[in-house]
Design a protein around this motif. Sequence first.
Motif, PDB file in Angstrom:
ATOM      1  N   UNK A 189       0.775  -1.199  -0.015  1.00  0.00           N
ATOM      2  CA  UNK A 189      -0.005   0.137   0.258  1.00  0.00           C
ATOM      3  C   UNK A 189       0.900   1.219   0.107  1.00  0.00           C
ATOM      4  N   UNK A 190       1.873   1.121   0.873  1.00  0.00           N
ATOM      5  CA  UNK A 190       2.833   2.381   1.052  1.00  0.00           C
ATOM      6  C   UNK A 190       3.587   2.484  -0.505  1.00  0.00           C
ATOM      7  N   UNK A 191       4.067   1.465  -0.916  1.00  0.00           N
ATOM      8  CA  UNK A 191       4.604   1.380  -2.249  1.00  0.00           C
ATOM      9  C   UNK A 191       3.616   2.183  -3.527  1.00  0.00           C
ATOM     10  N   UNK A 192       2.445   1.570  -3.348  1.00  0.00           N
ATOM     11  CA  UNK A 192       1.509   2.134  -4.343  1.00  0.00           C
ATOM     12  C   UNK A 192       1.185   3.410  -4.182  1.00  0.00           C
ATOM     13  N   UNK A 214       4.347   4.305 -13.620  1.00  0.00           N
ATOM     14  CA  UNK A 214       3.021   3.465 -13.550  1.00  0.00           C
ATOM     15  C   UNK A 214       3.302   2.160 -13.525  1.00  0.00           C
ATOM     16  N   UNK A 215       4.396   1.703 -14.027  1.00  0.00           N
ATOM     17  CA  UNK A 215       4.698   0.224 -13.823  1.00  0.00           C
ATOM     18  C   UNK A 215       4.847  -0.234 -12.382  1.00  0.00           C
ATOM     19  N   UNK A 216       5.414   0.561 -11.579  1.00  0.00           N
ATOM     20  CA  UNK A 216       5.650   0.321 -10.384  1.00  0.00           C
ATOM     21  C   UNK A 216       4.297   0.504  -9.481  1.00  0.00           C
ATOM     22  N   UNK A 217       3.696   1.270 -10.064  1.00  0.00           N
ATOM     23  CA  UNK A 217       2.437   1.697  -9.367  1.00  0.00           C
ATOM     24  C   UNK A 217       1.307   0.296  -9.396  1.00  0.00           C
ATOM     25  N   UNK A 218       1.550  -0.098 -10.850  1.00  0.00           N
ATOM     26  CA  UNK A 218       0.571  -1.287 -11.042  1.00  0.00           C
ATOM     27  C   UNK A 218       0.950  -2.647 -10.235  1.00  0.00           C
ATOM     28  N   UNK A 219       2.395  -2.704 -10.339  1.00  0.00           N
ATOM     29  CA  UNK A 219       2.922  -3.938  -9.653  1.00  0.00           C
ATOM     30  C   UNK A 219       2.471  -3.776  -8.233  1.00  0.00           C
ATOM     31  N   UNK A 220       2.799  -2.604  -7.500  1.00  0.00           N
ATOM     32  CA  UNK A 220       2.489  -2.886  -6.325  1.00  0.00           C
ATOM     33  C   UNK A 220       1.113  -3.147  -5.788  1.00  0.00           C
ATOM     34  N   UNK A 221       0.060  -2.616  -6.693  1.00  0.00           N
ATOM     35  CA  UNK A 221      -1.375  -3.137  -6.422  1.00  0.00           C
ATOM     36  C   UNK A 221      -1.591  -4.587  -6.733  1.00  0.00           C
ATOM     37  N   UNK A 222      -1.008  -4.902  -7.740  1.00  0.00           N
ATOM     38  CA  UNK A 222      -1.110  -6.474  -8.331  1.00  0.00           C
ATOM     39  C   UNK A 222      -0.671  -7.497  -7.158  1.00  0.00           C
ATOM     40  N   UNK A 223       0.453  -7.064  -6.266  1.00  0.00           N
ATOM     41  CA  UNK A 223       1.027  -7.833  -5.292  1.00  0.00           C
ATOM     42  C   UNK A 223       0.384  -7.648  -3.873  1.00  0.00           C
ATOM     43  N   UNK A 224      -0.264  -6.343  -3.770  1.00  0.00           N
ATOM     44  CA  UNK A 224      -0.910  -6.109  -2.321  1.00  0.00           C
ATOM     45  C   UNK A 224      -2.479  -6.217  -2.288  1.00  0.00           C
ATOM     46  N   UNK A 264     -10.337   1.324  -0.914  1.00  0.00           N
ATOM     47  CA  UNK A 264      -8.984   1.416  -1.601  1.00  0.00           C
ATOM     48  C   UNK A 264      -9.106   0.340  -2.558  1.00  0.00           C
ATOM     49  N   UNK A 265      -8.348   0.447  -3.560  1.00  0.00           N
ATOM     50  CA  UNK A 265      -8.327  -0.655  -4.652  1.00  0.00           C
ATOM     51  C   UNK A 265      -7.722  -1.897  -4.242  1.00  0.00           C
ATOM     52  N   UNK A 426     -20.199  -1.821   6.516  1.00  0.00           N
ATOM     53  CA  UNK A 426     -19.710  -1.932   5.229  1.00  0.00           C
ATOM     54  C   UNK A 426     -18.519  -0.798   5.518  1.00  0.00           C
ATOM     55  N   UNK A 427     -18.796   0.285   5.964  1.00  0.00           N
ATOM     56  CA  UNK A 427     -17.626   1.228   6.168  1.00  0.00           C
ATOM     57  C   UNK A 427     -16.869   0.729   7.046  1.00  0.00           C
ATOM     58  N   UNK A 428     -17.183   0.328   8.331  1.00  0.00           N
ATOM     59  CA  UNK A 428     -16.253   0.020   9.342  1.00  0.00           C
ATOM     60  C   UNK A 428     -15.264  -1.061   8.912  1.00  0.00           C
ATOM     61  N   UNK A 429     -15.984  -2.188   8.500  1.00  0.00           N
ATOM     62  CA  UNK A 429     -15.357  -3.413   8.043  1.00  0.00           C
ATOM     63  C   UNK A 429     -14.476  -3.332   7.110  1.00  0.00           C
ATOM     64  N   UNK A 430     -14.628  -2.384   5.999  1.00  0.00           N
ATOM     65  CA  UNK A 430     -13.826  -1.862   5.090  1.00  0.00           C
ATOM     66  C   UNK A 430     -12.487  -1.370   5.418  1.00  0.00           C
ATOM     67  N   UNK A 431     -12.662  -0.438   6.501  1.00  0.00           N
ATOM     68  CA  UNK A 431     -11.610   0.397   7.119  1.00  0.00           C
ATOM     69  C   UNK A 431     -10.560  -0.584   7.857  1.00  0.00           C
ATOM     70  N   UNK A 432     -11.259  -1.350   8.634  1.00  0.00           N
ATOM     71  CA  UNK A 432     -10.470  -2.217   9.284  1.00  0.00           C
ATOM     72  C   UNK A 432      -9.611  -3.216   8.544  1.00  0.00           C
ATOM     73  N   UNK A 433     -10.317  -3.823   7.495  1.00  0.00           N
ATOM     74  CA  UNK A 433      -9.423  -4.737   6.728  1.00  0.00           C
ATOM     75  C   UNK A 433      -8.227  -3.858   5.973  1.00  0.00           C
ATOM     76  N   UNK A 434      -8.660  -2.610   5.367  1.00  0.00           N
ATOM     77  CA  UNK A 434      -7.505  -1.950   4.953  1.00  0.00           C
ATOM     78  C   UNK A 434      -6.643  -1.472   5.705  1.00  0.00           C
ATOM     79  N   UNK A 435      -6.691  -1.365   7.122  1.00  0.00           N
ATOM     80  CA  UNK A 435      -5.714  -1.100   8.201  1.00  0.00           C
ATOM     81  C   UNK A 435      -4.777  -2.348   8.211  1.00  0.00           C
TER      82      UNK A 435
END
Length: 438
Positions: A189-192, A214-224, A264-265, A426-435
């Motif tokens: 997430x930080x890399x993204x 953009x390549x690093x951006x996409x790679x960070x998302x794909x792995x995370x 978050x994506x 939904x809002x709270x669960x998504x935030x918890x998972x993102x954390x």
Amino acid sequence: MRRNPLVLLLAVLLLSGCATTSKRFDKAGELEAQGRFVEAAEAYIGVLERDRSYDGAADRLADVGARAVTQLFDEARTLDQSGDPASGVDRLDRLRRLVDAAGAVGVALTLPTGFDRMRSRLVDRAVEALRDRARAAEARRDWDKAVEAYDEALERYAVTGAVRRDVVAERARALLEWARAEMASARFRSAYDKAGDAVASLDSTNGALEQEARGVWASALAQGVRTLAVLPFWQTESFRRAAPPRLRDDMNQSLADDRRETPSPFIVLLDPAESRRFVRVERIDDRIIDRNRMADAGRQLDVDFVATGEGVEFVRTERVRREESVRARFRGRGGADTTYTRRDLEVRFFARVEYRVVDVRTGRVRAERAVEADVTDRFTRAVFGRNPADLDLSDRERRQFDPAEWARQDDELGLQLADRLSSQLAERMYRDVLDLID
């Protein structure tokens, strides 16, 4: 003679203002006597801002202001020669503010010859010093300090043209290296975020670097990216007895129908239909699901996180806002007069739902919280000691006696509560998972 209190008050305020201005003027004179010409000039400006006609203030500002201009310009030149261009720029900016403020109170001060040329040179040197600081931080792999120095160069000095393009590119390169370091530590997430910042800052003049970012951006998302399954919620026995019969099902349906974007994506929500199908096939839709079953479900569904929970508390309250006796007649020819009771009610539903999020890989509960929601509405309901069908009533009045209409109203209020609960869940669960995603 009787004096007008308002006139006396205005006189007191006027005298007080004069005294304050006089003190400011005296203070400016003290600063001038001490050779603190810049502070003295600023003090004289303060006097004139309060009273443009104050005796002697404009003349003193013209004299002391000229000395202050010379003092600041000389200090800037000295700072330039001693290798502190940033402080030199600060002196010149203070000088310009002093000239502008004096002009605003009617005293003309002049910028020194060569002011713009000196400031431009000092800015160039200050920016170059910040770039050197950034490069030194990069060599230490202190990416935060490097980006901070580049940001200061761009924001504090508002550089333009080729210099700005170079600084932007250097900053983007530092962000890219920072992103790669974060990916090596599995902080996707930080890399993204870092790579995304680099992408946002670049334009067509840095096309190759933008593509790399953009390549690093996409790679960070794909792995995370991580997948979340939300299983249907159940209910405790006390919740089931107290709540409207459809509340739990309405809440689950509202959760399933909620197509809001996750925050978050990096969070992908498993299709709710697949979650419901799994629960039915495994026959776990009639019990509270503990963390072990949640982890098992997550492995079978091939997701990273599982969330579910149960309703634990429901309270229905009624408050009679008004009660009145209403006259009516029995149906039929010659029907006798009678009365019934009509009440205006305020009905409130309150519910508390607990949930937990399980990390499927470890089987651990990583978040455990509760959400609460309430809804309120007003209804008019009527009661009669005999059969209300015997009364001569309009259709609207008759519905006020109908238990089926009362149940429909409760169902509608329950649906509002279900929507509110599902939204918060939904809002709270998504935030918890993102954390939980680095």
